[in-house]
Design an enzyme around this catalytic site. Structure first.
Site, PDB file in Angstrom:
ATOM      1  N   SER A 116       0.804  -1.216   0.000  1.00 26.67           N
ATOM      2  CA  SER A 116       0.000   0.000   0.000  1.00 26.67           C
ATOM      3  C   SER A 116       0.834   1.262   0.000  1.00 26.67           C
ATOM      4  O   SER A 116       0.281   2.359  -0.059  1.00 26.67           O
ATOM      5  CB  SER A 116      -0.938   0.004   1.202  1.00 26.67           C
ATOM      6  OG  SER A 116      -0.185  -0.076   2.380  1.00 26.67           O
ATOM      7  N   ASP A 161      -7.704   6.239   5.337  1.00 26.24           N
ATOM      8  CA  ASP A 161      -7.745   5.057   6.203  1.00 26.24           C
ATOM      9  C   ASP A 161      -8.918   5.021   7.169  1.00 26.24           C
ATOM     10  O   ASP A 161      -8.915   4.228   8.096  1.00 26.24           O
ATOM     11  CB  ASP A 161      -6.458   5.006   7.046  1.00 26.24           C
ATOM     12  CG  ASP A 161      -5.249   4.649   6.203  1.00 26.24           C
ATOM     13  OD1 ASP A 161      -4.138   4.802   6.722  1.00 26.24           O
ATOM     14  OD2 ASP A 161      -5.432   4.213   5.051  1.00 26.24           O
ATOM     15  N   HIS A 199       1.545   3.988   6.850  1.00 24.71           N
ATOM     16  CA  HIS A 199       0.930   4.885   5.874  1.00 24.71           C
ATOM     17  C   HIS A 199       1.392   6.306   6.114  1.00 24.71           C
ATOM     18  O   HIS A 199       2.004   6.612   7.126  1.00 24.71           O
ATOM     19  CB  HIS A 199      -0.603   4.826   5.957  1.00 24.71           C
ATOM     20  CG  HIS A 199      -1.175   3.590   5.313  1.00 24.71           C
ATOM     21  ND1 HIS A 199      -2.472   3.179   5.544  1.00 24.71           N
ATOM     22  CD2 HIS A 199      -0.657   2.693   4.448  1.00 24.71           C
ATOM     23  CE1 HIS A 199      -2.709   2.076   4.838  1.00 24.71           C
ATOM     24  NE2 HIS A 199      -1.620   1.769   4.173  1.00 24.71           N
TER      25      HIS A 199
END
Lengths: 189, 236
Positions: A55, A133, A95
């Site tokens: 990701s 998210d 992330h």
């Protein structure tokens, strides 16, 4: 197969066997202490992590090793790459921070002078994902400082595949440990 | 009848008979140690076979043979102080590491920080102590032995053996350097009766053949001669 070595061990006595076992166990102990020491210095419980998903491509690929710090006197900024863990989910996620909001609390009519003492609320998104998210937060609207494991400061490509292989094939882990143990017991320094 | 000379002792298969009477003329305490220091011919020995390309293996084989030789019943009794200190410090540091690891696993990170700091710092201190001990106090010592004999008064003998490997040069093979320090005293260490030291080296090729089998009798004879010479040394 190990007849020679077993004969030597029996001849040399208890103290020698204890010394050999100590050789092996102290290697493990020093590895553990280096890990713990590193965690204490960087102020994060897991100073080195492995990327498991794609990701964050093209920045990080699966199998990369990441080095984290979580210094208490630094604020998170948009663009920082953080590793966070949602309570209730086991796996930490790496992330990028998309938004930060400072939550200025007003206690008894006073506001804290230092911005670090105020809560920071974060929103993250993976570079390679289409959406942010929110769905991963399991009901939370924002991430808080206490959820963050650390910020990424550096990385090593490909090295993490060893850990991924050992997790996917536990026999490999035991075989490696067993082999190391045998070697340490038989070798003499 | 107890053997009086080394040859007589060699002829008798049981070389460990009690020290001969009468003692040698020069000292009263050295009672036929030469007979004890001679290797017992025909003694049942397990074959020692090492990789003769590895100098550390050969050194360890020599050290072990030396310990076995000098720990025979009428010779020295090995003192394990250095080994015990090393074992104690080592296992203590391992336990500290294990306890810190377990604590850090059970307790959440923020809470565990003081305890984890304590554990890591203790471990580092113990490791430093171990290293300093091994470097300064233990050094090259491989054997420390003590021997008590009774001859009008209790005579205590203490021997310390160090061994090193002299690396090979283009002209010579690697050598095994033996160092012996010997002290003989009476009445609980207050009266010094004699002391001696010796330093000798022999190349490993004298003791190991091309297959790596160790000629233990030859090695023991050499060690016996060095130790015997030191023990026969000057008496005050």
């Amino acid at each position: 197969m190990f007849a020679d070595e077993l004969k030597t061990l029996r001849r040399l006595g208890v103290r020698h066997v204890l010394l050999q076992i100590l050789n092996f166990v102290s290697v493990l102990a020093s590895g553990l202490m280096i890990w713990k020491g590193l965690g204490l210095i960087t102020n994060t419980e897991s100073p080195i992590v492995v990327v498991l998903s794609g990701s964050m491509e093209p920045a990080f690929y699966r199998g990369d090793l990441l080095f984290l710090t979580n210094l208490p006197d630094q604020r998170y900024r948009t663009g920082d790459i953080t590793v966070y863990k949602i309570p209730g989910a086991d796996i930490p996620i790496v992330h990028r921070v998309l938004e930060t909001h400072d939550f200025v609390s007003d206690k008894n009519g006073r506001v804290a002078a230092s911005p670090l003492l105020e809560k920071q609320l974060l929103l993250t998104k993976g570079d390679n994902n289409h959406i942010d998210d929110i769905e991963l937060y399991q009901g939370l609207d924002w991430l808080e400082r206490k959820h963050i494991v650390g910020t990424v400061r550096g990385f090593l490509p490909y090295v993490g595949y060893v850990t991924i292989a050992m997790n996917d094939f536990p026999q490999l882990k035991y075989a490696l440990l067993g082999g190391l143990g045998l070697l340490a017991l038989i070798q003499r320094e | 009848m107890a053997p009086r000379t080394r040859k007589a002792a060699a002829r008798e298969p049981d070389g460990l008979s009690p020290p001969a009477v009468p003692p040698k003329e020069n000292t009263s305490a050295v009672v036929d140690v030469d007979a004890l220091l001679a290797p017992i011919p025909g003694e049942e020995r397990e074959e020692v076979r090492v990789n003769n390309a590895s100098v550390t293996d050969m050194k360890h084989a020599c050290d072990d043979a030396l310990k076995r030789f000098l720990s025979r019943p009428d010779l020295f009794k090995q003192i394990y102080t250095h080994t015990d200190v090393r074992l104690a410090l080592g296992w203590l540091s391992v336990l500290v590491a294990g306890a810190t690891g377990l604590y850090g696993w059970k307790v959440p990170f923020e809470q565990s920080k003081p305890g984890a700091w304590a554990g890591v710092i203790t471990y580092v201190m113990l490791t430093i102590v171990q290293t300093l001990y091994a470097y300064f106090i233990e050094g090259d010592i491989v054997f420390v032995g003590k021997r008590k004999t009774f001859d009008k008064r209790i005579v205590t003998e203490r021997i310390t053996i160090t061994s090193r490997t002299t690396p090979s040069t283009p002209q010579s093979p690697p050598r095994y350097a033996l160092g012996v320090v010997y002290v003989r005293s009476a009445s609980g260490g207050k009266t010094l009766l004699g002391k001696g030291r010796a330093n000798e080296e022999q190349s490993y090729t004298e003791f190991f053949d091309e297959r790596g089998v160790m000629d233990q009798e030859r090695f023991e004879r050499w060690v016996g001669s060095v130790v015997g010479r030191v023990m026969d040394g000057k008496v005050q």
